[in-house]
Design an enzyme around this catalytic site. Structure first.
Site, PDB file in Angstrom:
ATOM      1  N   HIS A  86       0.804  -1.290   0.331  1.00  0.00           N
ATOM      2  CA  HIS A  86      -0.011   0.124  -0.040  1.00  0.00           C
ATOM      3  C   HIS A  86       1.154   1.520   0.145  1.00  0.00           C
ATOM      4  O   HIS A  86       0.546   2.436  -0.983  1.00  0.00           O
ATOM      5  CB  HIS A  86      -0.780   0.050   1.066  1.00  0.00           C
ATOM      6  CG  HIS A  86      -2.194   1.178   1.461  1.00  0.00           C
ATOM      7  ND1 HIS A  86      -1.533   2.540   1.465  1.00  0.00           N
ATOM      8  CD2 HIS A  86      -2.917   1.216   0.539  1.00  0.00           C
ATOM      9  CE1 HIS A  86      -2.409   2.888   1.768  1.00  0.00           C
ATOM     10  NE2 HIS A  86      -3.177   2.696   0.749  1.00  0.00           N
ATOM     11  N   GLU A  91      -2.814  -0.675  -3.981  1.00  0.00           N
ATOM     12  CA  GLU A  91      -4.139  -0.810  -3.161  1.00  0.00           C
ATOM     13  C   GLU A  91      -4.638  -2.349  -3.346  1.00  0.00           C
ATOM     14  O   GLU A  91      -4.503  -3.035  -4.246  1.00  0.00           O
ATOM     15  CB  GLU A  91      -5.640  -0.178  -4.114  1.00  0.00           C
ATOM     16  CG  GLU A  91      -5.599   1.740  -4.206  1.00  0.00           C
ATOM     17  CD  GLU A  91      -4.978   2.546  -2.459  1.00  0.00           C
ATOM     18  OE1 GLU A  91      -6.233   1.800  -1.313  1.00  0.00           O
ATOM     19  OE2 GLU A  91      -4.445   2.758  -2.172  1.00  0.00           O
ATOM     20  N   HIS A 123      -9.056  -0.314   7.115  1.00  0.00           N
ATOM     21  CA  HIS A 123      -8.911  -1.776   6.017  1.00  0.00           C
ATOM     22  C   HIS A 123     -10.157  -2.455   5.996  1.00  0.00           C
ATOM     23  O   HIS A 123     -10.235  -3.435   5.689  1.00  0.00           O
ATOM     24  CB  HIS A 123      -8.177  -2.254   5.273  1.00  0.00           C
ATOM     25  CG  HIS A 123      -6.903  -1.097   4.074  1.00  0.00           C
ATOM     26  ND1 HIS A 123      -5.754  -0.395   5.490  1.00  0.00           N
ATOM     27  CD2 HIS A 123      -6.809   0.064   3.056  1.00  0.00           C
ATOM     28  CE1 HIS A 123      -5.888   1.007   4.129  1.00  0.00           C
ATOM     29  NE2 HIS A 123      -6.029   0.352   3.055  1.00  0.00           N
ATOM     30  N   CYS A 185       3.929 -18.959   5.086  1.00  0.00           N
ATOM     31  CA  CYS A 185       3.969 -19.280   6.359  1.00  0.00           C
ATOM     32  C   CYS A 185       3.529 -20.144   5.458  1.00  0.00           C
ATOM     33  O   CYS A 185       3.447 -21.508   4.698  1.00  0.00           O
ATOM     34  CB  CYS A 185       2.952 -19.103   7.198  1.00  0.00           C
ATOM     35  SG  CYS A 185       3.565 -19.507   8.637  1.00  0.00           S
TER      36      CYS A 185
END
Length: 283
Positions: A86, A91, A123, A185
């Protein structure tokens, strides 16, 4: 006198036989502030391209003894990469398989972080009101404005995403149309959606959370039982190479697939993704 924190998983009273990580494991693997740094993008992107986040929409992961692990997307693994992207001018939109809200591992939220928490609040509505992934997939074409697909980690990525034809279609579109794929991950478990059909990730190398580490986490009460399957084993069967066998905050780039090994890699992955995407779209 120091009191040893309990290694017993903590009861999640919102569901039968469900558990959060133990106090001990949370003391070892979570922090009230993140390691966010290096957010320096003096010439951010100013165009229309954006990120599609494929988030988890299910909280409870069954383990081998029938107990449920109360999970979702890991906040650090979700928010730090997005913070960098961002700041670099990209965006993002959020989609889930069901179109229902994103589930977060709130027990890992860096609730005292003065940069990450305002970013999350700004957000939050995107995560609470995501798009339905099938609707996004139906609209994809060579001219679509998504510059990347981002699949955050957290054990929630093991639920639904590896079997989703919509996830498979989104990944196939990204690779074939020269877009970025970003994950870390347990997020790469979503790549398993490609295993029963066209698999453009065959031969790619990635970082991911090691199966060996997942097999150890019940010992400290991070999970209330062992997993019933291990995503690293399955990724290798479909032709992918996992280059790490430990958790060291490592990141890796293979063409336009950018990956990290754990929450410890979230900040570095955010930097890598921002730099690579700026080079591709703002150069």
């Amino acid at each position: 006198m120091t009191v040893q924190k309990s290694k017993n998983p903590q009861v999640d009273i919102a569901e039968d036989n469900a558990f959060f990580p133990s106090e001990y494991s949370l003391s070892q693997y979570t922090s009230p502030v993140s390691d966010l740094d290096g957010v320096d993008y003096p010439k951010p992107y100013r165009g229309k391209h954006k990120i599609l986040v494929i988030a988890a929409d299910e909280r409870y992961l069954p383990t081998d003894n029938g107990k449920l692990f109360s999970t979702g997307n890991h906040p650090i693994e979700t928010l730090l990469p997005l913070y960098h992207l961002h700041a670099a001018g990209f965006e993002f939109e959020v989609a889930t398989i069901s179109g229902l809200m994103t589930k977060f591992e709130y027990w890992a939220m860096p609730h005292k972080d003065e940069k990450v928490m305002p970013f999350f609040e700004q957000h939050k509505s995107l995560f609470r009101n995501p798009k339905k992934l099938a609707d996004v997939v139906a609209s994809l074409n060579a001219d679509s404005e998504y510059a990347a697909i981002f699949v955050p980690g957290g054990h929630g990525a093991l639920i639904g995403l590896p079997e989703s034809q919509d996830v498979a279609a989104a990944l196939q579109w990204a690779i074939k149309n020269d877009r970025f794929v970003i994950s870390l991950c347990h997020g790469p478990a979503a790549f398993l959606a490609l295993r029963h059909g066209d698999n453009p990730l065959n031969g790619y190398s990635i970082c991911a959370f090691p199966d060996a580490a997942d097999k150890q986490t019940p010992e400290i009460g991070y999970m209330p039982g062992h997993l019933t399957w291990y995503f690293g084993e399955e990724l290798k069967k479909m032709g992918m190479n996992i280059i790490n066998d430990d958790i060291a905050g490592r990141v890796h780039k293979d063409r336009k697939v950018l990956t990290g090994d754990s929450p410890f890699a979230a900040n570095a992955l955010g930097k890598l993704a921002a730099q690579e995407m700026l080079a591709a779209y703002a150069g």
